[in-house]
Design a protein around this motif. Structure first.
Motif, PDB file in Angstrom:
ATOM      1  N   LEU A 539       0.856  -1.178   0.000  1.00 58.96           N
ATOM      2  CA  LEU A 539       0.000   0.000   0.000  1.00 58.96           C
ATOM      3  C   LEU A 539       0.893   1.229   0.000  1.00 58.96           C
ATOM      4  CD1 LEU A 539      -2.966   0.787  -0.023  1.00 58.96           C
ATOM      5  CD2 LEU A 539      -2.902   0.866   2.478  1.00 58.96           C
ATOM      6  N   GLY A 565      -8.430  -4.656  -2.175  1.00 58.57           N
ATOM      7  CA  GLY A 565      -7.564  -4.111  -1.136  1.00 58.57           C
ATOM      8  C   GLY A 565      -7.948  -2.706  -0.722  1.00 58.57           C
ATOM      9  N   GLN A 575      -2.877   5.252   7.193  1.00 59.98           N
ATOM     10  CA  GLN A 575      -2.750   4.197   6.190  1.00 59.98           C
ATOM     11  C   GLN A 575      -2.354   2.864   6.812  1.00 59.98           C
ATOM     12  OE1 GLN A 575      -1.105   4.957   2.235  1.00 59.98           O
ATOM     13  NE2 GLN A 575       0.486   3.435   2.676  1.00 59.98           N
ATOM     14  N   LEU A 579      -4.533  -0.607   6.764  1.00 60.02           N
ATOM     15  CA  LEU A 579      -4.010  -1.850   6.207  1.00 60.02           C
ATOM     16  C   LEU A 579      -4.030  -2.972   7.241  1.00 60.02           C
ATOM     17  CD1 LEU A 579      -2.574  -3.307   3.854  1.00 60.02           C
ATOM     18  CD2 LEU A 579      -0.409  -2.400   4.735  1.00 60.02           C
ATOM     19  N   TRP A 582      -7.568  -4.237   7.881  1.00 57.30           N
ATOM     20  CA  TRP A 582      -8.349  -4.636   6.704  1.00 57.30           C
ATOM     21  C   TRP A 582      -8.737  -6.102   6.801  1.00 57.30           C
ATOM     22  CZ3 TRP A 582     -10.447  -1.215   3.666  1.00 57.30           C
ATOM     23  CH2 TRP A 582     -10.989  -1.600   2.433  1.00 57.30           C
TER      24      TRP A 582
END
Length: 866
Positions: A539, A565, A575, A579, A582
Motif C-alpha cells: 500500500l 484491497g 494508512q 491496512l 483490513w
C-alpha cells in the motif's frame, strides 16, 4: 433490434449487465460487433490478453473481428493501477484480435480534464436509437459523458467500432451549456510505459499521426485525427497530444449553446507494418499482401528476428518474424531495403525486396549473414532431477553484445536465460562464451565456457549441487513487483520465474495498491515444488517515499478494483492502521518498506526538529526493511547509496538505535525488484520453518516466524546463530528471549556459503556496539575462518553486565557478488546478520539501555543534512 440504453451512474450500468446477460451481441453475422459489460459469466470470452490488461468487472468491452477495446466504467474511483489513475470512461486496453498483446496503459480523451460520470452502450442487428444518437446495424458503440457548467463544457466521447473496421473511432463533442463563450484546447494523453521496453514512438513535433511500437511484446498503435495535425510531446511514459490547425493552434472558442467535435482513429496491430497497412486500406491506398520467409544459407528459419523495412524516404516500419521465420503483412508497392537482427546482432543489411501489385506468397529472403549456432541446455540437480536456474552467457568477443529481450521480459532477458526446469535452446552468434549457471546461494554455481560453431548445436550440461545446509529455514523475499504495480512494465510471469530461479522458496505477491496472486504463473510454470506464495500487496500513499507498507496474507477479490484491497491515505498513521485492520482485522504481517527512520519515528512533520514521530503507527509495525544490508559492515549514522553516491541514513545503524530505545520491530531485507534482469535474488530472508519443502509451506507459519523475528537477513551467506546460558540446555535463535542469570552467554555461530561467496569478517553486536573480544578479520584471525562451504563454525563466550540484545554480522569486505548477481545488484560485499536475541540477566524481563550509540536520534534525512 436491441436497445441503446443511457445510464446515469455506474450502479445502473451494472444493473444493465444483469438484464442483458452481460453481453449484447448481434446473432445473425459471425463477424459482428460485440459489446459487453464484464462479469464472471463472460470474462474468459471477452477479456483480451497482454501484460498490460487492466480490465475488471463492470468495464465495457467493444470488439469486432480485428480489435478488442476495453473502456473503464465511469467511476471516480476507477484506477488502472497505482500510477495510471482516474481512468473512468477512458480506453484502458486495446489490442489486435489476431495478435493479442495489450501494451496500452490508458488513452485519455480530453486528457484528464473530463470527469466521465455516465455511459451508454449498444449494438444490434437493426437500427439502435436513443435521443440524438443513432448506431447502424453493423456498429457497436460506448458513449461516456461528463457534465458541464458555466466554466467548462459538457463532454461526450463516443467509442465506435464497425463490423469491418480496423480502427477504433473516438469522437469527442465539447458542448457549451453556459451563457458565455468557453475556450478549450483539443488535447489527449496516450500512456504506454516504455522506459525499459524496446518501444520507439513518434518523435516530438508536429505530424499527421502518432505511432508507437513495442517491438518485443508485439503490439503497435497509430492515432490520427480528422482535419487536424498532431503536435506531440512525449516522455518515456506519456505522449501529450494536441490537435492543431494549419496555424498550429489547438485552442478554440465555443459560443454559448454550440459545440465542437473532434474525431480520432486508433489502430492496433502486431507491428508498425500492420497498422500502416490498415491506415492505407482505410484511405483506399494500394497495399499488397506479403508473406516473407527469412532463412539462412542452410535454409534454417530466422525465428524471432527483428526486420527493419526502409524506403528511399527512410524507415517505414519494423516487424518480428514468428517461430517459423515468417512475417505476414501488407506493404505499399515499391522497393524496400531490409535490415535484419537477431538477439541484438545485425545479420543482414540492405536486403532487397520489391513489392508490386500482385500478392507475394511464400517469398524467401536469404540472410547469408545469419550463421548462428545454438546452445541446448540440460541442467539438473545433483540427482538428475529438474531444477529452475539462471544461465548468464557472456560473449568473450568484445564486438558481440547479446540482447535476447528487454529487462521486462520473462524467459530471455538481455544476456540471461531463465528456465523453470533446467532446459532451453538459445540461438547464439558463433564464438566463445563464459557461462554462469546458478540457483541461488544454497547451491554452488557452475562456471564454464562453451564455443558456438556456425550453424551447429552445442550442448550445455551441468549439475547444480546444494552445498549449503539450511535445514529448518526457508528462503524468502517479501517485496517484489511487476507490471500490475503501475510503476514498471515487467512481465509478472517473468518476476515469478526470476524468483524461483534464484531459489526464493516463499514469495508473497506484493504489487503496489493491488491485491493479486502469483499462483497462475506458478501453475503454468509447474514450479509448485520449488516455490510457495500468498496474496498480499504494497500500500503506497503519501508522503513519499515514507508511506509504503507491505502486508500478507490479504483477501484477494479477483477482477475488482484494487483486488479488494484498501486505498492509500495521505499520512502514515491512517494508512498503516487501515491496512492492518483490513479484512475484518485478520491476522497479517505488516512490513514498513524502505523507511527514513528519522522521519518515521522522531520527526513526523519533517521539519528537522525532534517530535513524537508517527506514534499511532508504531503498534501496527511487525517488521521493517533495513537494507542496504552491506551498511551493517560499516556502522556509521549516515551512508552513501546509489551509483551517484547519494547520502541517506544508514538504516541498519538507525535500527540499532531504535532497538536500544525499546522498539521491538524486527529487520528484514528484500529486493523490491521491479525488473527481471538479475532483479530478484540479491537480498533474502531465511525464515525459521517447520518444513523444508516449499510445497508444504503454510503461509501463517511464515507470518508468525517473521512477527517473532525468527529470520536471518542476507545477500548470500547463510548465517545461523543459537544462544544459550553458558552451561545451560535451552537454546534460542534470532528474535527470541533468553534468560541468563549468570550473565554468561554462549553463542553457536555457523556461516555457510556456496563456491561463489567467501567471508573475511565477523563481529558480535551487543546493544548495537561491536563487542571488543568478538570482532574478527580473516587476516588477523585466520583460525576463525575456514575454506570450503562452512566458512565459520564457532562457539563464542560472552559475559554481560546488563540486559542486552545480541546480533551477529558476517561479511566479505573486499569483494562483491557480481559474478552471479549481475553488475548492478551484485556490486556489494557479501553480508548477513541476524535479528536480535534478547537476553535478560536480572530476571525482570529485557530492559533496553537507551544508548543512542554516540549519535543523536535521527530526524528526517533531508532536514538532518541541513
Amino acid at each position: 433490434m436491441r436497445r441503446l440504453l443511457l445510464m446515469s451512474s455506474c450502479v445502473a450500468l451494472l444493473g444493465l449487465s444483469l438484464v442483458f446477460g452481460n453481453r449484447l451481441q448481434p446473432s445473425s453475422t459471425p463477424n459482428a460487433v460485440e459489446v459487453g459489460v464484464l462479469a464472471e459469466e463472460n470474462w474468459g470470452q471477452l477479456v483480451p490478453e497482454g501484460k498490460e490488461v487492466d480490465a475488471i468487472y463492470g468495464d465495457i468491452v467493444l470488439r469486432n473481428g480485428h480489435l478488442t477495446a476495453v473502456i473503464a466504467q465511469p467511476k471516480a474511483t476507477r484506477h488502472a493501477n497505482m500510477t495510471t489513475k482516474d481512468v473512468g470512461g477512458c480506453l484502458i486496453d486495446l489490442t489486435a484480435r489476431d495478435a493479442q498483446s495489450d501494451q496500452l496503459a490508458a488513452f485519455y480523451p480530453g486528457k484528464k480534464g473530463a470527469i466521465y460520470q455516465s455511459v451508454a452502450i449498444g449494438a444490434g442487428e437493426g437500427t439502435v436509437t436513443t435521443g440524438d444518437n443513432t448506431v447502424s446495424a453493423a456498429q457497436g458503440m460506448v458513449i461516456v459523458s461528463a457534465p458541464g457548467s458555466a466554466e467548462k463544457p459538457e463532454i461526450t466521447t463516443k467509442y465506435a467500432l464497425g463490423r469491418a473496421d480496423e480502427f477504433l473511432s473516438v469522437t469527442t463533442v465539447y458542448r457549451n451549456i453556459g451563457n458565455t463563450a468557453l475556450t478549450i484546447s483539443l488535447e489527449d494523453d496516450f500512456r504506454a510505459d516504455g522506459g525499459k521496453e524496446d518501444m520507439p514512438r513518434s518523435p516530438n513535433g508536429t505530424a499527421d499521426s502518432f505511432w508507437l511500437h513495442d517491438r518485443f511484446w508485439g503490439q503497435a498503435y497509430v492515432l490520427e485525427a480528422d482535419s487536424r495535425k498532431l503536435q506531440l510531446n512525449s516522455d518515456a511514459r506519456t505522449s501529450q497530444i494536441r490537435y492543431v490547425d494549419d496555424a498550429g493552434e489547438s485552442k478554440l472558442s465555443i459560443p454559448p449553446g454550440e459545440s465542437v467535435t473532434l474525431t480520432r482513429r486508433l489502430y492496433a496491430g502486431a507491428s508498425r507494418l500492420d497498422v500502416a497497412a490498415a491506415q492505407h486500406r482505410r484511405a483506399k491506398a494500394a497495399v499488397t499482401p506479403v508473406e516473407l520467409e527469412f532463412i539462412n544459407a542452410k535454409n534454417t528459419p530466422l525465428r524471432q528476428s527483428q526486420v527493419e523495412f526502409t524506403t528511399t524516404k527512410g524507415l517505414y516500419g519494423n516487424a518480428t518474424t514468428n517461430a517459423d521465420g515468417r512475417i505476414k503483412t501488407a506493404l505499399p508497392p515499391g522497393d524496400y531495403a531490409l535490415n535484419v537482427s537477431v538477439a541484438g546482432q545485425a545479420v543482414g543489411k540492405d536486403l532487397k525486396l520489391q513489392v508490386g501489385a500482385s500478392p507475394l506468397t511464400n517469398q524467401t529472403v536469404k540472410v547469408d549473414g545469419y550463421d548462428f549456432g545454438r546452445v541446448t541446455a540440460a541442467i539438473t540437480d545433483a540427482n538428475g532431477g529438474a531444477i529452475p536456474c539462471k544461465v548468464e552467457l557472456i560473449p568473450q568477443a568484445a564486438d558481440v553484445k547479446l540482447n535476447f529481450g528487454p529487462e521486462t521480459a520473462d524467459f530471455a532477458v538481455r544476456n540471461v536465460r531463465y528456465t523453470p526446469n533446467g532446459e532451453f535452446t538459445q540461438e547464439l552468434p558463433p564464438g566463445k562464451y563464459d557461462v554462469t549457471i546458478s540457483h541461488g546461494p544454497e547451491f554452488d554455481a557452475v562456471f564454464t565456457e562453451i564455443e558456438i560453431k556456425p550453424y551447429a548445436p552445442t550442448p550445455l550440461s551441468a549439475k547444480l549441487h546444494r552445498t549449503v545446509d539450511t535445514k529448518g529455514w526457508i528462503s524468502s523475499d517479501f517485496h517484489s513487483h511487476a507490471s500490475p504495480s503501475g510503476d514498471n512494465s515487467s512481465s509478472q510471469l517473468g518476476r515469478v520465474l526470476n524468483l524461483v530461479c534464484e531459489h526464493i522458496e516463499f514469495a508473497p505477491c506484493t504489487e503496489h495498491n493491488r491485491v493479486t496472486t502469483y499462483q497462475p504463473h506458478i501453475d503454468r510454470l509447474k514450479i509448485g515444488k520449488f516455490i510457495s506464495s500468498v496474496e498480499g500487496m504494497e500500500l503506497t500513499g503519501t508522503p513519499l517515499p515514507l508511506n509504503h507498507q507491505n502486508a500478507f496474507p490479504m483477501k484477494f477479490t479477483p477482477r475488482t478494483q484494487d483486488g479488494g484491497g484498501p486505498t492509500p491515505a495521505a499520512n502514515v498513521e491512517e494508512q498503516i492502521e487501515r491496512l492492518a485492520l483490513w479484512d475484518s482485522r485478520s491476522e497479517k504481517l505488516v512490513q514498513v518498506n524502505h523507511p527514513d527512520l528519522g522521519w518515521m519515528f522522531y520527526d513526523k512533520d519533517g521539519d528537522g526538529m525532534p517530535d513524537a514521530g508517527n506514534e499511532r503507527a508504531f503498534p501496527f509495525m511487525d517488521v521493517m526493511e533495513i537494507h542496504p544490508i552491506q551498511n551493517a559492515l560499516d556502522l556509521a549514522p549516515f551512508a552513501k547509496i546509489g551509483g551517484g553516491g547519494q547520502g541517506f541514513h544508514n538504516t541498519v545503524f538507525r535500527w540499532l538505535q531504535l532497538l536500544n530505545q525499546g522498539f521491538r520491530i524486527y529487520g528484514v531485507v528484500n529486493t523490491d525488484a521491479h525488473y527481471n534482469f538479475h532483479g530478484s535474488g540479491s537480498l533474502r530472508n531465511w525464515i525459521q520453518s517447520p518444513t523444508d519443502e516449499p510445497s508444504e509451506i503454510k503461509y501463517m507459519d511464515m507470518v508468525h516466524a517473521a512477527e517473532q523475528g525468527r529470520t536471518v537477513m542476507s545477500n548470500g551467506p547463510f548465517l545461523e546463530v543459537w544462544a544459550s546460558e553458558t552451561g545451560g540446555t535451552k537454546s534460542v535463535t534470532a528474535g527470541q528471549d533468553l534468560s541468563a542469570g549468570s550473565k554468561k552467554v554462549t553463542l553457536t555461530v555457523k556461516a555457510q556459503c556456496p563456491n561463489w561467496i567467501d567471508l573475511d569478517r565477523m563481529f558480535v553486536l551487543v546493544n548495537g556496539r561491536i563487542h571488543p573480544q568478538h570482532s574478527y578479520f580473516r587476516e588477523q584471525h585466520p583460525d576463525v575462518f575456514r575454506s570450503g562451504n562452512v566458512k565459520i563454525d564457532r562457539k563464542l563466550e560472552l559475559t554481560l553486565d546488563r540486559d542486552a540484545h545480541i546480533i551477529v554480522v558476517v561479511g566479505d569486505i573486499g569483494s562483491d557478488l557480481s559474478k552471479v548477481l549481475g553488475s548492478t545488484d551484485g556490486k556489494m560485499p557479501a553480508t548477513a546478520l541476524t535479528n536480535p536475541i534478547f537476553v535478560d540477566v536480572d530476571g525482570n524481563g529485557f530492559q533496553p539501555n537507551k544508548d543512542t550509540l554516540d549519535a543523536p536520534l535521527p530526524v528526517k534525512y533531508d532536514a538532518a543534512k541541513k
